[in-house]
Write a protein that holds these residues in place. Structure first.
Motif, PDB file in Angstrom:
ATOM      1  N   GLU A  12       6.799   6.128   2.235  1.00  0.00           N
ATOM      2  CA  GLU A  12       7.037   6.870   3.525  1.00  0.00           C
ATOM      3  C   GLU A  12       6.047   7.663   4.166  1.00  0.00           C
ATOM      4  O   GLU A  12       5.666   7.787   5.190  1.00  0.00           O
ATOM      5  CB  GLU A  12       8.324   7.969   3.172  1.00  0.00           C
ATOM      6  N   LEU A  13       5.062   8.298   3.002  1.00  0.00           N
ATOM      7  CA  LEU A  13       3.993   8.944   3.350  1.00  0.00           C
ATOM      8  C   LEU A  13       2.934   8.004   3.863  1.00  0.00           C
ATOM      9  O   LEU A  13       2.286   8.145   5.072  1.00  0.00           O
ATOM     10  CB  LEU A  13       3.437   9.683   2.241  1.00  0.00           C
ATOM     11  N   TYR A  14       2.876   6.744   3.286  1.00  0.00           N
ATOM     12  CA  TYR A  14       1.979   5.920   3.886  1.00  0.00           C
ATOM     13  C   TYR A  14       2.302   5.178   5.240  1.00  0.00           C
ATOM     14  O   TYR A  14       1.309   5.113   6.085  1.00  0.00           O
ATOM     15  CB  TYR A  14       1.914   4.559   2.860  1.00  0.00           C
ATOM     16  N   ASP A  15       3.558   5.131   5.559  1.00  0.00           N
ATOM     17  CA  ASP A  15       4.064   4.859   6.907  1.00  0.00           C
ATOM     18  C   ASP A  15       3.617   5.613   7.896  1.00  0.00           C
ATOM     19  O   ASP A  15       2.984   5.292   9.017  1.00  0.00           O
ATOM     20  CB  ASP A  15       5.601   4.790   6.948  1.00  0.00           C
ATOM     21  N   GLY A  16       3.511   6.824   7.561  1.00  0.00           N
ATOM     22  CA  GLY A  16       2.737   7.998   8.373  1.00  0.00           C
ATOM     23  C   GLY A  16       1.446   8.065   8.507  1.00  0.00           C
ATOM     24  O   GLY A  16       0.812   8.749   9.530  1.00  0.00           O
ATOM     25  N   ARG A  62       0.617  -1.198   0.269  1.00  0.00           N
ATOM     26  CA  ARG A  62      -0.063   0.035   0.027  1.00  0.00           C
ATOM     27  C   ARG A  62       0.884   1.143   0.178  1.00  0.00           C
ATOM     28  O   ARG A  62       1.911   1.328   0.395  1.00  0.00           O
ATOM     29  CB  ARG A  62      -0.911   0.071   1.136  1.00  0.00           C
ATOM     30  N   VAL A  63       0.348   2.372  -0.725  1.00  0.00           N
ATOM     31  CA  VAL A  63       0.974   3.465  -0.820  1.00  0.00           C
ATOM     32  C   VAL A  63       0.138   4.751  -0.668  1.00  0.00           C
ATOM     33  O   VAL A  63      -1.143   4.574  -0.717  1.00  0.00           O
ATOM     34  CB  VAL A  63       1.807   3.742  -2.081  1.00  0.00           C
ATOM     35  N   ALA A  64       0.662   6.027  -0.454  1.00  0.00           N
ATOM     36  CA  ALA A  64      -0.332   7.346   0.011  1.00  0.00           C
ATOM     37  C   ALA A  64       0.337   8.162  -0.909  1.00  0.00           C
ATOM     38  O   ALA A  64       1.648   8.343  -1.019  1.00  0.00           O
ATOM     39  CB  ALA A  64      -0.554   7.428   1.231  1.00  0.00           C
ATOM     40  N   LYS A  65      -0.573   8.972  -1.338  1.00  0.00           N
ATOM     41  CA  LYS A  65      -0.109  10.324  -2.160  1.00  0.00           C
ATOM     42  C   LYS A  65      -0.941  11.599  -1.618  1.00  0.00           C
ATOM     43  O   LYS A  65      -2.221  11.439  -1.660  1.00  0.00           O
ATOM     44  CB  LYS A  65      -0.034  10.151  -3.641  1.00  0.00           C
ATOM     45  N   ILE A  66      -0.456  12.540  -1.619  1.00  0.00           N
ATOM     46  CA  ILE A  66      -1.228  13.839  -1.374  1.00  0.00           C
ATOM     47  C   ILE A  66      -1.534  14.459  -2.797  1.00  0.00           C
ATOM     48  O   ILE A  66      -0.834  14.755  -3.529  1.00  0.00           O
ATOM     49  CB  ILE A  66      -0.559  14.946  -0.513  1.00  0.00           C
ATOM     50  N   PHE A  67      -2.888  14.560  -2.973  1.00  0.00           N
ATOM     51  CA  PHE A  67      -3.531  15.375  -4.245  1.00  0.00           C
ATOM     52  C   PHE A  67      -4.353  16.668  -3.746  1.00  0.00           C
ATOM     53  O   PHE A  67      -4.744  16.647  -2.569  1.00  0.00           O
ATOM     54  CB  PHE A  67      -4.447  14.308  -4.857  1.00  0.00           C
ATOM     55  N   PHE A  68      -4.570  17.590  -4.420  1.00  0.00           N
ATOM     56  CA  PHE A  68      -5.581  18.719  -4.454  1.00  0.00           C
ATOM     57  C   PHE A  68      -5.212  19.178  -2.960  1.00  0.00           C
ATOM     58  O   PHE A  68      -3.970  20.094  -2.913  1.00  0.00           O
ATOM     59  CB  PHE A  68      -6.897  18.361  -4.685  1.00  0.00           C
ATOM     60  N   ASP A  69      -6.156  19.587  -2.283  1.00  0.00           N
ATOM     61  CA  ASP A  69      -6.087  20.359  -1.285  1.00  0.00           C
ATOM     62  C   ASP A  69      -5.655  19.529   0.123  1.00  0.00           C
ATOM     63  O   ASP A  69      -6.265  19.519   1.100  1.00  0.00           O
ATOM     64  CB  ASP A  69      -7.344  21.146  -0.945  1.00  0.00           C
ATOM     65  N   ASN A  70      -4.411  19.021  -0.073  1.00  0.00           N
ATOM     66  CA  ASN A  70      -3.671  18.198   1.073  1.00  0.00           C
ATOM     67  C   ASN A  70      -4.765  17.115   1.415  1.00  0.00           C
ATOM     68  O   ASN A  70      -4.827  16.370   2.539  1.00  0.00           O
ATOM     69  CB  ASN A  70      -3.777  19.017   2.415  1.00  0.00           C
ATOM     70  N   MET A  71      -5.570  16.367   0.237  1.00  0.00           N
ATOM     71  CA  MET A  71      -6.442  15.187   0.589  1.00  0.00           C
ATOM     72  C   MET A  71      -5.273  13.965   0.301  1.00  0.00           C
ATOM     73  O   MET A  71      -4.438  13.821  -0.776  1.00  0.00           O
ATOM     74  CB  MET A  71      -7.329  15.239  -0.420  1.00  0.00           C
ATOM     75  N   VAL A  72      -5.446  12.914   1.224  1.00  0.00           N
ATOM     76  CA  VAL A  72      -4.321  11.849   1.137  1.00  0.00           C
ATOM     77  C   VAL A  72      -5.215  10.782   0.220  1.00  0.00           C
ATOM     78  O   VAL A  72      -6.393  10.378   0.740  1.00  0.00           O
ATOM     79  CB  VAL A  72      -4.059  11.438   2.404  1.00  0.00           C
ATOM     80  N   PHE A  73      -4.868  10.267  -0.875  1.00  0.00           N
ATOM     81  CA  PHE A  73      -5.263   9.129  -1.511  1.00  0.00           C
ATOM     82  C   PHE A  73      -4.482   7.788  -1.449  1.00  0.00           C
ATOM     83  O   PHE A  73      -3.296   7.875  -1.301  1.00  0.00           O
ATOM     84  CB  PHE A  73      -5.392   9.392  -3.055  1.00  0.00           C
TER      85      PHE A  73
END
Length: 80
Positions: free
Chosen positions: A58-62, A13-24
Motif C-alpha cells: 500500500e505504501l509503495y502504491d502511494g 516492489r515494496v516500500a517501508k518508512i524507516f528512521f526520520d520518515n525516510m522511505v526505503f
C-alpha cells in the motif's frame, strides 16, 4: 490476497518508512512458511508477515513515482 497466492508477489516492489520518515524501497525475493523475504535496494533484508506485506504494498502504491529503481522507465524518449 497474499495468503491465497503467496508466490504471486515475488518480484514485486515494496516500500517501508524507516528512521526520520525516510522511505526505503525493496523487492520481494522469496516466500517461505508464511513470510515474504524483502531485499532493500541498499542490500539489507527483512521478512514480512501478511500484515507487513499489505502495509508495504500500500505504501509503495502511494510512493512508487519516487522509486529510484523504476525512474529510468519513465524517462522521456528524447533523453536516450
Amino acid at each position: 490476497d497474499p495468503v491465497m497466492q503467496p508466490y504471486h508477489f515475488i518480484g514485486s516492489r515494496v516500500a517501508k518508512i524507516f528512521f526520520d520518515n525516510m522511505v526505503f524501497y525493496g523487492t520481494i525475493t522469496s516466500y517461505d512458511n508464511g513470510f515474504w523475504n524483502i531485499e532493500y535496494d541498499d542490500g539489507d533484508m527483512e521478512d514480512f508477515d501478511e500484515t507487513d506485506l499489505n502495509t508495504a504494498i500500500e505504501l509503495y502504491d502511494g510512493k512508487k513515482s519516487n522509486d529510484p529503481e523504476t525512474m529510468f522507465e519513465r524517462l522521456p524518449s528524447w533523453t536516450s
